[in-house]
Design a protein around this motif. Structure first.
Motif, PDB file in Angstrom:
ATOM      1  N   VAL A 149       0.985  -1.399  -0.147  1.00  0.00           N
ATOM      2  CA  VAL A 149      -0.050   0.145  -0.187  1.00  0.00           C
ATOM      3  C   VAL A 149       0.657   1.252  -0.026  1.00  0.00           C
ATOM      4  N   THR A 150       1.988   1.193   0.914  1.00  0.00           N
ATOM      5  CA  THR A 150       2.840   2.309   0.866  1.00  0.00           C
ATOM      6  C   THR A 150       3.295   2.881  -0.383  1.00  0.00           C
ATOM      7  N   SER A 152       0.859   3.980  -2.850  1.00  0.00           N
ATOM      8  CA  SER A 152       0.318   5.402  -2.516  1.00  0.00           C
ATOM      9  C   SER A 152       1.451   6.313  -3.134  1.00  0.00           C
ATOM     10  N   GLN A 191      -2.519  10.413   1.273  1.00  0.00           N
ATOM     11  CA  GLN A 191      -3.298  10.233   2.622  1.00  0.00           C
ATOM     12  C   GLN A 191      -4.343   9.528   2.455  1.00  0.00           C
ATOM     13  N   TYR A 193      -5.338   7.530  -0.043  1.00  0.00           N
ATOM     14  CA  TYR A 193      -5.119   5.967  -0.307  1.00  0.00           C
ATOM     15  C   TYR A 193      -4.666   5.140   1.151  1.00  0.00           C
ATOM     16  N   ALA A 194      -3.584   5.840   1.723  1.00  0.00           N
ATOM     17  CA  ALA A 194      -3.166   4.958   2.888  1.00  0.00           C
ATOM     18  C   ALA A 194      -4.126   4.787   3.868  1.00  0.00           C
ATOM     19  N   GLU A 195      -4.880   5.673   4.127  1.00  0.00           N
ATOM     20  CA  GLU A 195      -5.995   5.740   5.370  1.00  0.00           C
ATOM     21  C   GLU A 195      -7.062   4.995   4.832  1.00  0.00           C
ATOM     22  N   PHE A 228      -4.106   2.501   7.378  1.00  0.00           N
ATOM     23  CA  PHE A 228      -2.645   2.749   7.743  1.00  0.00           C
ATOM     24  C   PHE A 228      -2.759   4.156   8.323  1.00  0.00           C
ATOM     25  N   VAL A 261      -0.768   7.908   8.542  1.00  0.00           N
ATOM     26  CA  VAL A 261       0.427   8.907   7.558  1.00  0.00           C
ATOM     27  C   VAL A 261       1.046   9.908   8.445  1.00  0.00           C
ATOM     28  N   ASN A 267       2.520  14.277   2.834  1.00  0.00           N
ATOM     29  CA  ASN A 267       2.009  13.237   2.571  1.00  0.00           C
ATOM     30  C   ASN A 267       0.616  13.191   2.712  1.00  0.00           C
ATOM     31  N   PRO A 309       6.245   8.844   0.542  1.00  0.00           N
ATOM     32  CA  PRO A 309       5.312   8.472   1.781  1.00  0.00           C
ATOM     33  C   PRO A 309       6.018   7.681   2.696  1.00  0.00           C
ATOM     34  N   ILE A 369       4.537   5.478   6.039  1.00  0.00           N
ATOM     35  CA  ILE A 369       3.208   5.124   6.570  1.00  0.00           C
ATOM     36  C   ILE A 369       3.366   4.133   7.356  1.00  0.00           C
TER      37      ILE A 369
END
Length: 274
Positions: free
Chosen positions: A125-126, A129, A151, A153-155, A159, A161, A182, A202, A204
């Protein structure tokens, strides 16, 4: 103040970035259980100097080594040491090089042997992102557009940020304007201009976005001691679109990984066999 680069300067920066990329590719085959981060650091310094460049981090702000080596719950700025890597670890390797007066700055988080599925998801994922953010680095957009995309995408994947540490402009100095968080809001921050070069990176965390610092004055860890991942590319704004100056190609070549993730951002003139 944002400092746009000429096409000639961008090509010089590409050379520095690719030295870093090749360094990470060389290290990819060396990251394994039982190897120390200090050993990897020595390999990197020798490789960079052999390619006619200077280590970008060594001595900068009094940092003592060539690489920032940050395993597991360390987010960034970890100092290489004699502790061997273990099966199931992850290790963020952040590397810089300077040649022809310009910096390259590039990072990748490696698994050490087999890692658990949740940590594998964090790395995936990181890295994804990173490309989500790069797509927003284009004419007409602003700093906040990149941060917002990363942000979200990661959240979305649960996860955290990191807020206190950011990407940055890049050039004759390692850290130029603008700062590249990020996280952020669309339409906010400085507007992107043709010829600018940035390091998008990023950072993360598997859990909370909060961080803490060790007494060494450098090492940053997650506040809950859960793992953190870090990926970074150098990107130029060319003809209104993002163009990668760095690459993970050499890492993937060393690890036998096939990927087309960079194709949409790559200059057609690049020959990795040069």
């Amino acid at each position: 103040m944002i400092i746009p680069k000429t096409r000639e300067e961008i090509e010089l920066m590409r050379e520095s970035a690719l030295i870093v990329s090749k360094t990470l590719g060389m290290l990819a085959a060396e990251v394994k259980p039982g190897v120390t981060t200090l050993h990897l650091d020595k390999l990197a310094e020798e490789f960079i100097r052999d390619h006619g460049a200077e280590p970008g981090f060594l001595g900068m702000y009094d940092f003592p080594n060539t690489l920032c080596m940050s395993p597991n719950a360390q987010v960034v700025h970890g100092i290489p040491n004699d502790k061997p890597l273990e099966e199931g670890d992850i290790i963020s390797i952040d590397c810089g090089a300077k040649k022809h007066g310009f910096y390259g700055d590039h990072a990748y988080t490696f698994p050490v042997g087999k890692i658990d599925p949740e940590t594998e998801k964090l790395l995936k994922v990181t890295k994804e992102s990173l490309y989500v953010g790069i797509r927003e680095f284009k004419a007409g957009n602003r700093v906040g557009d990149v941060g917002f995309a990363i942000q979200q995408y990661a959240e979305k994947h649960g996860f955290g940020v990191v807020r206190e540490l950011v990407g940055h402009g890049l050039g004759e100095k390692m850290h130029e304007d603008p700062e590249m968080p990020n996280y952020g809001k669309r339409g906010r921050g400085k507007k992107f201009v043709e010829g600018m070069v940035v390091a998008i990176e990023p950072m993360i965390n598997a859990g909370t976005h909060r961080i803490k610092q060790l007494r060494d004055g450098w090492t940053i860890l997650t506040a809950d001691n859960k793992p953190s991942a870090h990926f970074e590319h150098d990107v130029a704004l060319v003809d209104g679109k993002p163009e990668l100056l760095s690459t993970f190609h050499y890492i993937y070549e060393a690890l036998g990984i096939s990927s087309d993730e960079e194709d949409e951002f790559r200059a057609t003139s690049i020959n990795f066999n040069d």
